[in-house]
Design a protein around this motif. Sequence first.
Motif, PDB file in Angstrom:
ATOM      1  N   ASP A 210      97.914  10.677  85.913  1.00 32.48           N
ATOM      2  CA  ASP A 210      98.642  11.612  86.781  1.00 32.48           C
ATOM      3  C   ASP A 210     100.000  11.051  87.201  1.00 32.48           C
ATOM      4  O   ASP A 210     100.860  11.797  87.685  1.00 32.48           O
ATOM      5  N   TRP A 211     100.171   9.751  87.056  1.00 35.31           N
ATOM      6  CA  TRP A 211     101.424   9.101  87.447  1.00 35.31           C
ATOM      7  C   TRP A 211     102.320   8.788  86.246  1.00 35.31           C
ATOM      8  O   TRP A 211     103.319   8.091  86.385  1.00 35.31           O
ATOM      9  N   MET A 212     101.963   9.319  85.082  1.00 37.14           N
ATOM     10  CA  MET A 212     102.744   9.082  83.869  1.00 37.14           C
ATOM     11  C   MET A 212     103.510  10.373  83.536  1.00 37.14           C
ATOM     12  O   MET A 212     102.900  11.418  83.296  1.00 37.14           O
ATOM     13  N   PHE A 213     104.828  10.296  83.560  1.00 33.46           N
ATOM     14  CA  PHE A 213     105.657  11.479  83.373  1.00 33.46           C
ATOM     15  C   PHE A 213     106.488  11.341  82.092  1.00 33.46           C
ATOM     16  O   PHE A 213     107.038  10.275  81.816  1.00 33.46           O
ATOM     17  N   LYS A 214     106.592  12.435  81.336  1.00 30.87           N
ATOM     18  CA  LYS A 214     107.261  12.388  80.041  1.00 30.87           C
ATOM     19  C   LYS A 214     108.385  13.422  79.963  1.00 30.87           C
ATOM     20  O   LYS A 214     108.392  14.398  80.698  1.00 30.87           O
ATOM     21  N   ASN A 215     109.322  13.184  79.050  1.00 31.22           N
ATOM     22  CA  ASN A 215     110.499  14.045  78.855  1.00 31.22           C
ATOM     23  C   ASN A 215     111.330  14.147  80.129  1.00 31.22           C
ATOM     24  O   ASN A 215     111.738  15.235  80.555  1.00 31.22           O
ATOM     25  N   ILE A 216     111.564  12.985  80.717  1.00 32.77           N
ATOM     26  CA  ILE A 216     112.334  12.881  81.949  1.00 32.77           C
ATOM     27  C   ILE A 216     113.657  12.190  81.620  1.00 32.77           C
ATOM     28  O   ILE A 216     113.662  11.041  81.167  1.00 32.77           O
ATOM     29  N   PHE A 217     114.794  12.878  81.860  1.00 28.39           N
ATOM     30  CA  PHE A 217     116.085  12.342  81.440  1.00 28.39           C
ATOM     31  C   PHE A 217     117.164  12.352  82.524  1.00 28.39           C
ATOM     32  O   PHE A 217     117.998  11.458  82.564  1.00 28.39           O
ATOM     33  N   THR A 218     117.170  13.366  83.380  1.00 32.16           N
ATOM     34  CA  THR A 218     118.335  13.643  84.216  1.00 32.16           C
ATOM     35  C   THR A 218     118.066  13.461  85.710  1.00 32.16           C
ATOM     36  O   THR A 218     116.929  13.244  86.145  1.00 32.16           O
ATOM     37  N   ILE A 219     119.129  13.591  86.501  1.00 31.96           N
ATOM     38  CA  ILE A 219     119.010  13.556  87.958  1.00 31.96           C
ATOM     39  C   ILE A 219     118.089  14.677  88.436  1.00 31.96           C
ATOM     40  O   ILE A 219     117.221  14.457  89.297  1.00 31.96           O
ATOM     41  N   ASP A 220     118.256  15.862  87.886  1.00 30.80           N
ATOM     42  CA  ASP A 220     117.395  16.989  88.270  1.00 30.80           C
ATOM     43  C   ASP A 220     115.935  16.719  87.895  1.00 30.80           C
ATOM     44  O   ASP A 220     115.019  17.114  88.641  1.00 30.80           O
ATOM     45  N   ASP A 221     115.712  16.058  86.760  1.00 29.01           N
ATOM     46  CA  ASP A 221     114.342  15.676  86.393  1.00 29.01           C
ATOM     47  C   ASP A 221     113.764  14.735  87.443  1.00 29.01           C
ATOM     48  O   ASP A 221     112.593  14.851  87.823  1.00 29.01           O
ATOM     49  N   GLY A 222     114.596  13.803  87.924  1.00 27.34           N
ATOM     50  CA  GLY A 222     114.140  12.873  88.955  1.00 27.34           C
ATOM     51  C   GLY A 222     113.765  13.593  90.238  1.00 27.34           C
ATOM     52  O   GLY A 222     112.750  13.280  90.875  1.00 27.34           O
ATOM     53  N   ARG A 223     114.569  14.571  90.619  1.00 27.92           N
ATOM     54  CA  ARG A 223     114.261  15.370  91.816  1.00 27.92           C
ATOM     55  C   ARG A 223     112.905  16.078  91.649  1.00 27.92           C
ATOM     56  O   ARG A 223     112.080  16.110  92.571  1.00 27.92           O
ATOM     57  N   ALA A 224     112.699  16.640  90.456  1.00 30.05           N
ATOM     58  CA  ALA A 224     111.447  17.364  90.193  1.00 30.05           C
ATOM     59  C   ALA A 224     110.246  16.423  90.221  1.00 30.05           C
ATOM     60  O   ALA A 224     109.164  16.783  90.719  1.00 30.05           O
ATOM     61  N   ILE A 225     110.420  15.204  89.696  1.00 25.15           N
ATOM     62  CA  ILE A 225     109.328  14.228  89.702  1.00 25.15           C
ATOM     63  C   ILE A 225     108.954  13.851  91.128  1.00 25.15           C
ATOM     64  O   ILE A 225     107.772  13.740  91.469  1.00 25.15           O
ATOM     65  N   PHE A 226     109.954  13.674  91.986  1.00 25.61           N
ATOM     66  CA  PHE A 226     109.609  13.353  93.377  1.00 25.61           C
ATOM     67  C   PHE A 226     108.793  14.477  94.005  1.00 25.61           C
ATOM     68  O   PHE A 226     107.809  14.216  94.716  1.00 25.61           O
ATOM     69  N   ARG A 227     109.169  15.716  93.765  1.00 27.20           N
ATOM     70  CA  ARG A 227     108.436  16.833  94.368  1.00 27.20           C
ATOM     71  C   ARG A 227     106.979  16.855  93.886  1.00 27.20           C
ATOM     72  O   ARG A 227     106.074  17.180  94.651  1.00 27.20           O
ATOM     73  N   ARG A 228     106.776  16.500  92.636  1.00 26.99           N
ATOM     74  CA  ARG A 228     105.400  16.416  92.126  1.00 26.99           C
ATOM     75  C   ARG A 228     104.634  15.296  92.826  1.00 26.99           C
ATOM     76  O   ARG A 228     103.463  15.464  93.191  1.00 26.99           O
ATOM     77  N   ILE A 229     105.289  14.161  93.031  1.00 28.41           N
ATOM     78  CA  ILE A 229     104.649  13.038  93.712  1.00 28.41           C
ATOM     79  C   ILE A 229     104.322  13.405  95.154  1.00 28.41           C
ATOM     80  O   ILE A 229     103.240  13.098  95.670  1.00 28.41           O
ATOM     81  N   ALA A 230     105.257  14.085  95.820  1.00 28.65           N
ATOM     82  CA  ALA A 230     105.072  14.436  97.233  1.00 28.65           C
ATOM     83  C   ALA A 230     103.881  15.378  97.432  1.00 28.65           C
ATOM     84  O   ALA A 230     103.264  15.395  98.506  1.00 28.65           O
ATOM     85  N   ASP A 231     103.544  16.139  96.403  1.00 31.14           N
ATOM     86  CA  ASP A 231     102.425  17.085  96.496  1.00 31.14           C
ATOM     87  C   ASP A 231     101.078  16.451  96.141  1.00 31.14           C
ATOM     88  O   ASP A 231     100.039  17.106  96.257  1.00 31.14           O
TER      89      ASP A 231
END
Length: 328
Positions: A210-231
Amino acid sequence: MYTIKDVALKAGLSQATVSRVINNHPYVSEDKKRAVKKAMDELGFVPNSSAQRLRNIKTKKIAVLISRIVNPFFSQLVDAMEQKAARHGYQLILCNTRISREKELEYFQLLKSKQVDGIIMASVENDWSVIEPYTKYGPIIYCNEYDPNASLTRVRLDQVEGGYIGTKHLLDKGHRKIGYCQGNDSSVSVNRRKGYLKAVTEAGIEPNPDWMFKNIFTIDDGRAIFRRIADMNDAPTALFTGSDEVAAGVIKEAQTHGWKVPDDLAVIGFDDQPIASLLDPQITTINQFTSDIGETAMKVMLEIVQGKRKNNSTDILLPIQLIERQST
């Protein structure tokens, strides 16, 4: 490398007929000429005399293939290449593949048609089996990304070590719940992941999918990953992002949600881009000396083009270094 015999088999004609077509013999039907031309095009066959003439042409241009022109890593890499090329009287042709296999192959036509003297692949979309036929038209080398099956020169870093020392740093800070971000399935991403897995396995930790994220490249991707972690009910306390761009996005989104970095979430990047030292908190990252990679790759290519070096299956490994800052 294909021969007249291969062309004849492909066209369903005799070798003598193929030879007459190649030598512009007057007594060959148009149907047979078209069949031979079609077979030659499909095989990428160039007659010896033509191939020799093409090999002797020097354009003093080198093409560099990258996947994302907006990535600051590539900007710094290509800038170093261009400066090195210019000092030796060469021009750089920048080719942005946009992570497209088809677009990458389009750029190989530059080499086939002798519009450039060589190609530096700073990103790789196609397998070696697809790229290999183009090597008969001129030198191709890998820079940063590579295919382990290729018999070409590779200017690169030990990305397994990069993933390992970044993850080991988080472990040494006391973290046991460490998430990981990677790009696609390129050699760089895959090897960094191997380093991450090596470090957590040595620490006796079972990686949480659940903590392994793929196809992550950009600043916006980073923002989206944090929101997933926060949930998440069970969230990681640290994140290896694999990119300073992604790390910046994670950190800014965390701050928007009232999280403190590194108290609530430690974050490590990769590349040591300028943004890493400008952000507050400054980003802990892995410096892979991007300019050195670019300059070395161009130096190697020019030596190959000028006949001073052979282009064979050689790894030229450059150093990496952990830069500890405030985000961890």
